[in-house]
Enzyme design. Structure first.
Site, PDB file in Angstrom:
ATOM      1  N   CYS A  32      -2.117  23.316  16.652  1.00  0.00           N
ATOM      2  CA  CYS A  32      -1.200  23.278  15.504  1.00  0.00           C
ATOM      3  C   CYS A  32       0.203  22.969  16.017  1.00  0.00           C
ATOM      4  CB  CYS A  32      -1.232  24.647  14.822  1.00  0.00           C
ATOM      5  SG  CYS A  32      -0.022  24.898  13.508  1.00  0.00           S
ATOM      6  N   SER A  62       2.816  24.461  15.380  1.00  0.00           N
ATOM      7  CA  SER A  62       3.549  25.689  15.741  1.00  0.00           C
ATOM      8  C   SER A  62       3.396  25.986  17.229  1.00  0.00           C
ATOM      9  CB  SER A  62       3.058  26.879  14.919  1.00  0.00           C
ATOM     10  OG  SER A  62       3.171  26.600  13.552  1.00  0.00           O
ATOM     11  N   HIS A 104       5.816  23.783  18.932  1.00  0.00           N
ATOM     12  CA  HIS A 104       7.212  24.218  18.778  1.00  0.00           C
ATOM     13  C   HIS A 104       7.614  25.158  19.934  1.00  0.00           C
ATOM     14  CE1 HIS A 104       7.740  22.299  14.990  1.00  0.00           C
ATOM     15  NE2 HIS A 104       7.256  23.233  14.202  1.00  0.00           N
ATOM     16  N   HIS A 125      -3.618  29.782  17.970  1.00  0.00           N
ATOM     17  CA  HIS A 125      -3.718  30.791  16.900  1.00  0.00           C
ATOM     18  C   HIS A 125      -4.648  30.326  15.786  1.00  0.00           C
ATOM     19  CE1 HIS A 125      -0.620  27.942  15.762  1.00  0.00           C
ATOM     20  NE2 HIS A 125      -0.898  28.236  14.505  1.00  0.00           N
ATOM     21  N   CYS A 182      -5.528  28.727  10.413  1.00  0.00           N
ATOM     22  CA  CYS A 182      -4.111  28.387  10.206  1.00  0.00           C
ATOM     23  C   CYS A 182      -3.932  27.183   9.287  1.00  0.00           C
ATOM     24  CB  CYS A 182      -3.349  28.155  11.509  1.00  0.00           C
ATOM     25  SG  CYS A 182      -1.617  27.770  11.147  1.00  0.00           S
TER      26      CYS A 182
HETATM   27  P1  PAD Z   1       2.279  17.758  12.364  1.00  0.00           P
HETATM   28  O1  PAD Z   1       3.201  17.471  13.477  1.00  0.00           O
HETATM   29  O2  PAD Z   1       0.840  17.400  12.486  1.00  0.00           O
HETATM   30  O3  PAD Z   1       2.831  17.096  11.005  1.00  0.00           O
HETATM   31  C1  PAD Z   1       4.180  16.894  10.737  1.00  0.00           C
HETATM   32  C2  PAD Z   1       4.343  15.538  10.034  1.00  0.00           C
HETATM   33  O4  PAD Z   1       5.716  15.384   9.700  1.00  0.00           O
HETATM   34  C3  PAD Z   1       3.945  14.340  10.904  1.00  0.00           C
HETATM   35  O5  PAD Z   1       3.018  13.536  10.197  1.00  0.00           O
HETATM   36  C4  PAD Z   1       5.277  13.610  11.149  1.00  0.00           C
HETATM   37  O6  PAD Z   1       5.123  12.205  11.223  1.00  0.00           O
HETATM   38  C5  PAD Z   1       6.077  14.025   9.924  1.00  0.00           C
HETATM   39  N1  PAD Z   1       7.536  13.947  10.113  1.00  0.00           N
HETATM   40  C6  PAD Z   1       8.246  14.230  11.233  1.00  0.00           C
HETATM   41  N2  PAD Z   1       9.562  14.045  11.002  1.00  0.00           N
HETATM   42  C7  PAD Z   1       9.679  13.637   9.712  1.00  0.00           C
HETATM   43  C8  PAD Z   1      10.786  13.294   8.884  1.00  0.00           C
HETATM   44  N3  PAD Z   1      12.031  13.343   9.343  1.00  0.00           N
HETATM   45  N4  PAD Z   1      10.537  12.925   7.604  1.00  0.00           N
HETATM   46  C9  PAD Z   1       9.263  12.864   7.123  1.00  0.00           C
HETATM   47  N5  PAD Z   1       8.168  13.176   7.875  1.00  0.00           N
HETATM   48  C10 PAD Z   1       8.379  13.566   9.138  1.00  0.00           C
HETATM   49  O7  PAD Z   1       2.423  19.335  12.097  1.00  0.00           O
HETATM   50  P2  PAD Z   1       1.483  20.382  11.314  1.00  0.00           P
HETATM   51  O8  PAD Z   1       0.959  19.753  10.081  1.00  0.00           O
HETATM   52  O9  PAD Z   1       0.566  21.035  12.288  1.00  0.00           O
HETATM   53  O10 PAD Z   1       2.584  21.482  10.942  1.00  0.00           O
HETATM   54  C11 PAD Z   1       3.645  21.159  10.060  1.00  0.00           C
HETATM   55  C12 PAD Z   1       4.704  22.238  10.092  1.00  0.00           C
HETATM   56  O11 PAD Z   1       4.165  23.439   9.512  1.00  0.00           O
HETATM   57  C13 PAD Z   1       5.181  22.630  11.482  1.00  0.00           C
HETATM   58  O12 PAD Z   1       6.564  22.909  11.483  1.00  0.00           O
HETATM   59  C14 PAD Z   1       4.388  23.877  11.776  1.00  0.00           C
HETATM   60  O13 PAD Z   1       5.009  24.683  12.754  1.00  0.00           O
HETATM   61  C15 PAD Z   1       4.418  24.517  10.400  1.00  0.00           C
HETATM   62  C16 PAD Z   1       3.412  25.588  10.166  1.00  0.00           C
HETATM   63  N6  PAD Z   1       3.765  26.638   9.380  1.00  0.00           N
HETATM   64  C17 PAD Z   1       2.898  27.633   9.131  1.00  0.00           C
HETATM   65  C18 PAD Z   1       3.314  28.722   8.213  1.00  0.00           C
HETATM   66  O14 PAD Z   1       2.617  29.748   8.104  1.00  0.00           O
HETATM   67  N7  PAD Z   1       4.417  28.539   7.498  1.00  0.00           N
HETATM   68  C19 PAD Z   1       1.626  27.619   9.667  1.00  0.00           C
HETATM   69  C20 PAD Z   1       1.255  26.511  10.420  1.00  0.00           C
HETATM   70  C21 PAD Z   1       2.140  25.496  10.690  1.00  0.00           C
HETATM   71 ZN    ZN Z   2      -0.589  27.042  12.960  1.00  0.00          ZN
END
Ligand code: PAD
Ligand code: ZN
Ligand code: ZN
Length: 375
Positions: free
Chosen positions: A47, A49, A52, A68, A174
């Site tokens: 993921c 996260s 990050h 996770h 997740c």
């Molecule tokens: P990912 O990196 O697979 O997807 C992110 C997407 O955003 C990619 O397709 C990128 O191309 C796109 N992107 C990047 N920059 C930009 C921009 N400036 N404008 C538009 N699009 C853009 O990540 P993911 O889907 O695994 O996770 C997404 C986020 O969610 C990430 O920050 C992660 O840490 C967070 C998350 N939050 C929780 C929660 O509980 N809130 C859980 C899991 C993941």
């Molecule tokens: Zn996650």
């Protein structure tokens, strides 16, 4: 020969410091203490996260075992554990559910007070069950799944259907649940709504699925990587736009696309402060709701005009899709088993555990949605 009660030596991917590759080394995993569960990991998704932490955006203690989003089998349990037993198929829960704290008891709450998401990196007694050459290694988000064996608190593990395919349902730990829940639980998208989803990775695509399941009539995907668009359309996006194709700010483009109204619901699923504000500014100024799903960088501050909220917009965050984890994860697995939703399109790569660094490279290059590591 039973391993219960003994230290297990196994392979784990340790991150010694930010911005470095993972090293696969042999660690020692101590037996579970009271109310803890030792799990043999079968699969773990990668993921953003986790990345990050690698990039340094999310501050944690080092060295650390990340991961996770997993599925596994209970190897042994500590004293007093009642909800799982050795041999059970389980999903570790990065947001625990103790069931008795004020948040768990609140009907709207899901961030259990027993959470240790990005803070100590230790078990509740202030120690770690992981050591490398005798030195402790921190754990991550109550779970740590980039290891053949992990130990979690009983509040951080849910028993699931024994026939559920681990290489798929790990995503319920997740990415899928976070995105799907952000739409149906946190935003409570209504039929006929117009939604915009910023970021079409594994989590954003799951938001798209949630908006579709909730009956949204327009779902606008927003991403700077147009390679993400075909899958977004397949999963329910009615249109996709790339901010790089426009001279105007993307929130103005979304107002143009919606006859000057703005969308009913917007979701930031990237983890950037500029897109968090753009997503907020994209929803209807009076009754629009914007949901922050992307994890903000630890050091970030936001500056925005209070006018954005003054006329009535709602801005909220969503952690693990708002689900009460231990109650909801087994149900989500059952829903998957009866095909209420699909996970297959989210899984673009499956790799052996020791190719973990390759899995992260695919994510950083924008070439994968979810890579699932097989142990
Ligand atoms: P990912 O990196 O697979 O997807 C992110 C997407 O955003 C990619 O397709 C990128 O191309 C796109 N992107 C990047 N920059 C930009 C921009 N400036 N404008 C538009 N699009 C853009 O990540 P993911 O889907 O695994 O996770 C997404 C986020 O969610 C990430 O920050 C992660 O840490 C967070 C998350 N939050 C929780 C929660 O509980 N809130 C859980 C899991 C993941
Ligand atoms: Zn996650
Ligand atoms: Zn609790």
């Amino acid at each position: 020969m039973s391993t219960a009660g003994k230290v297990i030596k196994c392979k784990a991917a340790v991150l010694w410091e930010p911005k470095k590759p993972f090293s696969i080394v042999e660690i020692e995993v101590a037996p579970p203490k009271a109310h803890e569960v030792r799990i043999k990991i079968l699969t773990s998704g990668i993921c953003r996260s986790d990345d990050h932490v690698v990039s340094g955006a999310l501050k944690t203690k080092f060295p650390i075992i990340l991961g996770h989003e997993a599925a596994g089998i209970v190897e042994s349990v500590g004293e007093g554990v009642t909800s799982v037993k050795p041999g059970d198929k389980v999903i570790p829960l990065f947001v625990p559910q103790c069931g008795v704290c004020s948040t768990c008891l609140h009907p709207k709450g899901n961030l259990c007070k027993k959470s240790d998401i990005f803070t100590t990196g230790l078990m509740a007694d202030g120690t770690s069950r992981f050591t490398y050459e005798g030195k402790p290694i921190h754990n991550f988000a109550n779970t740590s799944t980039f290891t053949e064996y992990t130990v979690v608190h009983e509040n951080s593990v849910a028993k699931i259907d024994p026939v559920a395919p681990p290489e798929k349902v790990c995503l319920i730990g997740c990415g899928f649940s976070t995105g799907y829940g952000a739409a149906i639980m946190s935003a409570k998208v209504e039929p006929g709504s117009t939604c915009a989803v910023f970021g079409l990775g594994g989590v954003g695509l799951s938001v798209v699925m949630g908006c579709k399941a909730a009956g949204a009539s327009r779902i606008i995907g927003v991403d700077i990587n147009k390679d993400k668009f075909p899958k977004a359309r397949e999963l329910g996006a009615t249109e996709c736009i790339n901010p790089l194709d426009f001279k105007k700010p993307i929130n103005e483009v979304l107002f143009d696309l919606t006859g000057g109204e703005g969308v009913d619901y917007s979701f930031e699923v990237i983890g950037r402060t500029d897109t968090m504000i753009a997503a907020l500014a994209s929803c209807h100024m009076n009754y629009g709701t914007s949901v922050m799903v992307g994890v903000p960088p630890s050091a970030a501050q936001l500056t925005f005009s209070p006018q954005l909220l003054f006329a009535g917009r709602t801005w909220k965050g969503s952690l693990f899709g708002g689900w009460k984890s231990k109650d909801s994860v087994p149900q989500l697995v059952s829903d998957f088993m009866v095909k209420k939703f699909t996970l297959d399109p989210l899984i673009t790569h499956t790799l052996p555990f020791d190719k973990i660094n390759e899995g992260f490279e695919l994510l950083r290059a924008g070439k994968s949605i979810r890579s699932v590591l097989l142990f």
